[in-house]
Enzyme design. Structure first.
Site, PDB file in Angstrom:
ATOM      1  N   GLU A  44       0.861  -1.182   0.000  1.00 47.14           N
ATOM      2  CA  GLU A  44       0.000   0.000   0.000  1.00 47.14           C
ATOM      3  C   GLU A  44       0.896   1.229   0.000  1.00 47.14           C
ATOM      4  OE1 GLU A  44      -3.660   2.229   2.376  1.00 47.14           O
ATOM      5  OE2 GLU A  44      -2.493   0.684   3.424  1.00 47.14           O
ATOM      6  N   ASN A  96       9.633   7.608   0.858  1.00 43.37           N
ATOM      7  CA  ASN A  96       8.826   8.223  -0.187  1.00 43.37           C
ATOM      8  C   ASN A  96       8.390   7.190  -1.222  1.00 43.37           C
ATOM      9  OD1 ASN A  96       7.872   9.865  -2.382  1.00 43.37           O
ATOM     10  ND2 ASN A  96       9.027  11.578  -1.526  1.00 43.37           N
ATOM     11  N   ASP A 118      -3.423  11.755  -2.337  1.00 39.88           N
ATOM     12  CA  ASP A 118      -3.552  13.201  -2.504  1.00 39.88           C
ATOM     13  C   ASP A 118      -3.936  13.490  -3.953  1.00 39.88           C
ATOM     14  OD1 ASP A 118      -3.086  16.016  -2.805  1.00 39.88           O
ATOM     15  OD2 ASP A 118      -1.693  15.947  -1.113  1.00 39.88           O
ATOM     16  N   THR A 192     -10.368   2.296   4.942  1.00 38.22           N
ATOM     17  CA  THR A 192      -9.337   3.118   5.571  1.00 38.22           C
ATOM     18  C   THR A 192     -10.031   4.063   6.549  1.00 38.22           C
ATOM     19  OG1 THR A 192      -9.434   5.013   4.055  1.00 38.22           O
ATOM     20  CG2 THR A 192      -8.116   3.109   3.357  1.00 38.22           C
ATOM     21  N   GLU A 193      -9.242   4.784   7.337  1.00 38.39           N
ATOM     22  CA  GLU A 193      -9.817   5.775   8.254  1.00 38.39           C
ATOM     23  C   GLU A 193     -10.604   6.834   7.493  1.00 38.39           C
ATOM     24  OE1 GLU A 193      -6.109   4.206  10.352  1.00 38.39           O
ATOM     25  OE2 GLU A 193      -6.613   4.844   8.310  1.00 38.39           O
TER      26      GLU A 193
END
Length: 212
Positions: A44, A96, A118, A192-193
């Site tokens: 992930e 990263n 993002d 996911t959260e």
């Protein structure tokens, strides 16, 4: 989303080298030795606080999972979850995601998860999107011949962009969902959260599965 600084996060990571890899380039081509088995590896990219990757590892003990995240605080929070579970099939990377090709050998990964990445909405930021062609090139390199990508987002613009980007790259779609939580796929979906937060507000969740 940038998290508030947590002074405890960095020391916690440093104290747990068995669970967190801070120099993933040293394990390129050797991840199976880290897991001490030859089970398929799923990664992930941008795991955030780690809920998804921890749940996936619990749910599928016959598979290996790696959660990759740049933010130290997020890795620290995910590490707390792993310290409670001590899952042998889960490793975390604090690095990263743009260096994926430096961390994994060709064909070393069975699957990649991109969850609520993002959106980088401005045109000049296009190259930073995780479904931009330079990222797709890296994914193609590290995935095995049967490898696939699963992508989820609440951002319709990013989803539409990703469909076009992957199609232009020659990828094949195995599934596309415009409202994941209203589909039969929702039954086995691991959230996911962010996903739980957005879905509670009635926000549709978009998902695609694709391969090269």
């Amino acid at each position: 989303m940038r998290l508030r600084n947590k002074p405890w996060a960095k020391p916690l990571i440093e104290e747990n080298p068995d669970f967190v890899v801070t120099e993933p380039t040293k394990l390129k081509g050797k991840w199976h030795t880290r897991f001490q088995n030859n089970n398929p590896i799923f990664v992930e990219i941008g795991m955030g606080k780690g809920r998804f990757i921890v749940e996936m590892a619990k749910k599928n003990p016959e598979k290996n999972y790696i959660g990759l995240e740049l933010q130290t605080v997020a890795v620290g929070i995910a590490l707390k979850k792993q310290l409670e579970e001590k899952l042998p099939n889960l490793q975390l990377i604090c690095a990263n995601g743009s260096g994926l090709g430096e961390y994994f050998e060709k064909g070393e990964i069975a699957g990649i998860y991109l969850n609520f990445s993002d959106p980088w909405p401005k045109k000049r930021q296009t190259k930073r999107r995780l479904t931009y062609k330079t990222f797709l090139e890296q994914y193609k390199e590290v995935l095995d011949s049967n490898g696939h990508i699963e992508f989820k987002t609440d951002n319709q613009g990013l989803f539409e962009y990703s469909l076009v980007s992957m199609n232009n790259f020659g990828m094949k779609f195995d599934g596309v969902w415009l409202d994941l939580h209203s589909s039969p796929e929702a039954e086995d979906n691991v959230m996911t959260e962010y996903e739980e937060k957005f879905s509670k507000k009635g926000q549709p969740i978009f998902k695609l599965e694709a391969h090269f």
